[in-house]
Design an enzyme around this catalytic site. Sequence first.
Site, PDB file in Angstrom:
ATOM      1  N   GLU A   1      60.810  16.081  30.894  1.00  0.00           N
ATOM      2  CA  GLU A   1      59.869  17.074  31.424  1.00  0.00           C
ATOM      3  C   GLU A   1      60.171  17.404  32.872  1.00  0.00           C
ATOM      4  OE1 GLU A   1      56.018  14.928  29.575  1.00  0.00           O
ATOM      5  OE2 GLU A   1      55.669  16.106  31.368  1.00  0.00           O
TER       6      GLU A   1
ATOM      7  N   CYS B   1      59.133  19.601  40.238  1.00  0.00           N
ATOM      8  CA  CYS B   1      59.014  18.150  40.062  1.00  0.00           C
ATOM      9  C   CYS B   1      59.980  17.751  38.949  1.00  0.00           C
ATOM     10  CB  CYS B   1      57.576  17.802  39.675  1.00  0.00           C
ATOM     11  SG  CYS B   1      57.361  16.067  39.221  1.00  0.00           S
TER      12      CYS B   1
ATOM     13  N   CYS C   1      60.821   5.348  31.379  1.00  0.00           N
ATOM     14  CA  CYS C   1      60.782   4.526  32.592  1.00  0.00           C
ATOM     15  C   CYS C   1      60.508   3.089  32.174  1.00  0.00           C
ATOM     16  CB  CYS C   1      59.657   5.019  33.503  1.00  0.00           C
ATOM     17  SG  CYS C   1      59.559   4.143  35.085  1.00  0.00           S
TER      18      CYS C   1
ATOM     19  N   CYS D   1      53.959   0.788  34.857  1.00  0.00           N
ATOM     20  CA  CYS D   1      52.667   1.022  35.532  1.00  0.00           C
ATOM     21  C   CYS D   1      51.602   1.327  34.472  1.00  0.00           C
ATOM     22  CB  CYS D   1      52.773   2.171  36.532  1.00  0.00           C
ATOM     23  SG  CYS D   1      53.934   1.814  37.858  1.00  0.00           S
TER      24      CYS D   1
ATOM     25  N   CYS E   1      50.418   5.041  33.519  1.00  0.00           N
ATOM     26  CA  CYS E   1      51.457   6.079  33.453  1.00  0.00           C
ATOM     27  C   CYS E   1      51.974   6.258  32.031  1.00  0.00           C
ATOM     28  CB  CYS E   1      52.603   5.700  34.383  1.00  0.00           C
ATOM     29  SG  CYS E   1      53.922   6.930  34.398  1.00  0.00           S
TER      30      CYS E   1
ATOM     31  N   ASN F   1      45.050  10.600  36.449  1.00  0.00           N
ATOM     32  CA  ASN F   1      45.042  11.457  35.279  1.00  0.00           C
ATOM     33  C   ASN F   1      44.906  10.568  34.057  1.00  0.00           C
ATOM     34  OD1 ASN F   1      45.457  14.238  34.706  1.00  0.00           O
ATOM     35  ND2 ASN F   1      47.220  14.175  36.087  1.00  0.00           N
TER      36      ASN F   1
ATOM     37  N   CYS G   1      51.940  13.056  33.879  1.00  0.00           N
ATOM     38  CA  CYS G   1      53.374  12.927  33.864  1.00  0.00           C
ATOM     39  C   CYS G   1      53.847  12.191  32.609  1.00  0.00           C
ATOM     40  CB  CYS G   1      53.672  12.138  35.128  1.00  0.00           C
ATOM     41  SG  CYS G   1      55.254  11.476  35.323  1.00  0.00           S
TER      42      CYS G   1
HETATM   43  N1  SAH Z   1      58.549   5.925  39.524  1.00  0.00           N
HETATM   44  C1  SAH Z   1      58.261   6.655  40.708  1.00  0.00           C
HETATM   45  C2  SAH Z   1      58.207   8.163  40.526  1.00  0.00           C
HETATM   46  C3  SAH Z   1      57.564   8.737  39.298  1.00  0.00           C
HETATM   47  S1  SAH Z   1      55.829   8.717  39.160  1.00  0.00           S
HETATM   48  C4  SAH Z   1      57.001   6.127  41.357  1.00  0.00           C
HETATM   49  O1  SAH Z   1      56.399   5.226  40.817  1.00  0.00           O
HETATM   50  O2  SAH Z   1      56.661   6.571  42.444  1.00  0.00           O
HETATM   51  C5  SAH Z   1      55.208   9.812  40.381  1.00  0.00           C
HETATM   52  C6  SAH Z   1      53.835   9.468  40.851  1.00  0.00           C
HETATM   53  O3  SAH Z   1      52.853   9.744  39.853  1.00  0.00           O
HETATM   54  C7  SAH Z   1      53.684   7.992  41.192  1.00  0.00           C
HETATM   55  O4  SAH Z   1      52.925   7.838  42.369  1.00  0.00           O
HETATM   56  C8  SAH Z   1      52.911   7.474  40.000  1.00  0.00           C
HETATM   57  O5  SAH Z   1      52.295   6.272  40.275  1.00  0.00           O
HETATM   58  C9  SAH Z   1      51.990   8.632  39.720  1.00  0.00           C
HETATM   59  N2  SAH Z   1      51.371   8.633  38.397  1.00  0.00           N
HETATM   60  C10 SAH Z   1      51.898   8.267  37.220  1.00  0.00           C
HETATM   61  N3  SAH Z   1      51.005   8.396  36.221  1.00  0.00           N
HETATM   62  C11 SAH Z   1      49.884   8.879  36.796  1.00  0.00           C
HETATM   63  C12 SAH Z   1      48.587   9.212  36.304  1.00  0.00           C
HETATM   64  N4  SAH Z   1      48.287   9.066  35.015  1.00  0.00           N
HETATM   65  N5  SAH Z   1      47.688   9.675  37.184  1.00  0.00           N
HETATM   66  C13 SAH Z   1      47.984   9.817  38.491  1.00  0.00           C
HETATM   67  N6  SAH Z   1      49.181   9.517  39.022  1.00  0.00           N
HETATM   68  C14 SAH Z   1      50.122   9.039  38.190  1.00  0.00           C
END
Ligand code: SAH
Length: 347
Positions: free
Chosen positions: A92, A105, A112, A116, A119, A290, A333
């Site tokens: 995406e 973006c 990944c 987290c 995510c 989100n 994302c």
């Molecule tokens: N792996 C990297 C970059 C990709 S994620 C990182 O962790 O920074 C980009 C951003 O979106 C990160 O800050 C991540 O924590 C955030 N993110 C991922 N899922 C999310 C969600 N459901 N709601 C809000 N932010 C989210």
Amino acid sequence: MKENIRTLTKEELKEKIVEYGEKPFRAGQIYDWLHVKLARSLDDMSNVSKALKASLAEDYHCDGLKIVEVQTSAIDGTKKFLFGLPDGNVIESVWMKYKSWDSVCISSQVGCKMGCKFCASTLDGCVRSLTAGEMLDEVYTIQKYTGERVSNIVVMGSGEPMDNYDNIVKFVRMISNEDGLHISQRNITVSTCGLVPQMYKLAEEKLEITLALSLHAPNDEKRKALMPIANKYSLKEVIAACKNYFEKTGRRLTFEYALVAGNNDSDKDAAELAELIKGINAHVNLIPVNPIKECNFKRSDMGAVNRFKNKLEKMRINVTIRREMGSDIDGACGQLRRKHMEESSGC
Ligand code: SAH
């Protein structure tokens, strides 16, 4: 499988072309077709001989990303792209249009492995890293599709860029090079969950990009509950790496902080966060989380978000609330990719 020809720097292309017995200046012409004119096929290259194209085609493919789906927001025109890669994987990317600039973006990996908890990108692990050529092509395909020059890039799509270090650095150098799209490094942000050794390495690359750190919690205990990487690197180590990045590059950092209702959004959390980052040249970006259907985190309501922001401001921390783009097509994302995978596997 053949390599994407866009992955070659101009120097690498030159070496290859000399190997084929051709004049080195041909590399400049081909590079210009690929990285300025954004050609999708070797056939487009009208000033390149058939013989040279045939030699290149033996070693490389020139296929652009396949557009599988585009979702357009009725509210603000944000477009979410689902792209197909030659090996059948999908990724995406998102295009956001502001008044006088636009931003793309991009994803840095297929999936990944960082895990987290909030995510969607990480739910099925990491399939593979993207090459520099594939990341370039995320930007190129969007610029071609929208007809608008891309001015800013954030590496905040699926994947952990610091887990794909060499390709990310190569990508940044190529997209900012004057022989290519020449996007200013100051307009490029790379986001990491905090891989400390790579953050130190990045500080030595002499790049002018912004580093964003996904912080999401004011102490190790809470961070561990949200982000497995916190078991490997303590906040003390991560914050030291951030300070070093600023000292070495002079670039102000961004701390991303996703607000999860009842989890990390209290006054006490804000005070602890302010204490953790005080004195660092940085600003905090608050993102109401989100929600994804696979876990039950709830986003903080706007009252809580504003209270958190005010508390930080009182403690002299620079803070903004991330403006939400494309909320009608949203899905966090990685969710569009997941939806596609679920549909194609019939579940
Ligand atoms: N792996 C990297 C970059 C990709 S994620 C990182 O962790 O920074 C980009 C951003 O979106 C990160 O800050 C991540 O924590 C955030 N993110 C991922 N899922 C999310 C969600 N459901 N709601 C809000 N932010 C989210």
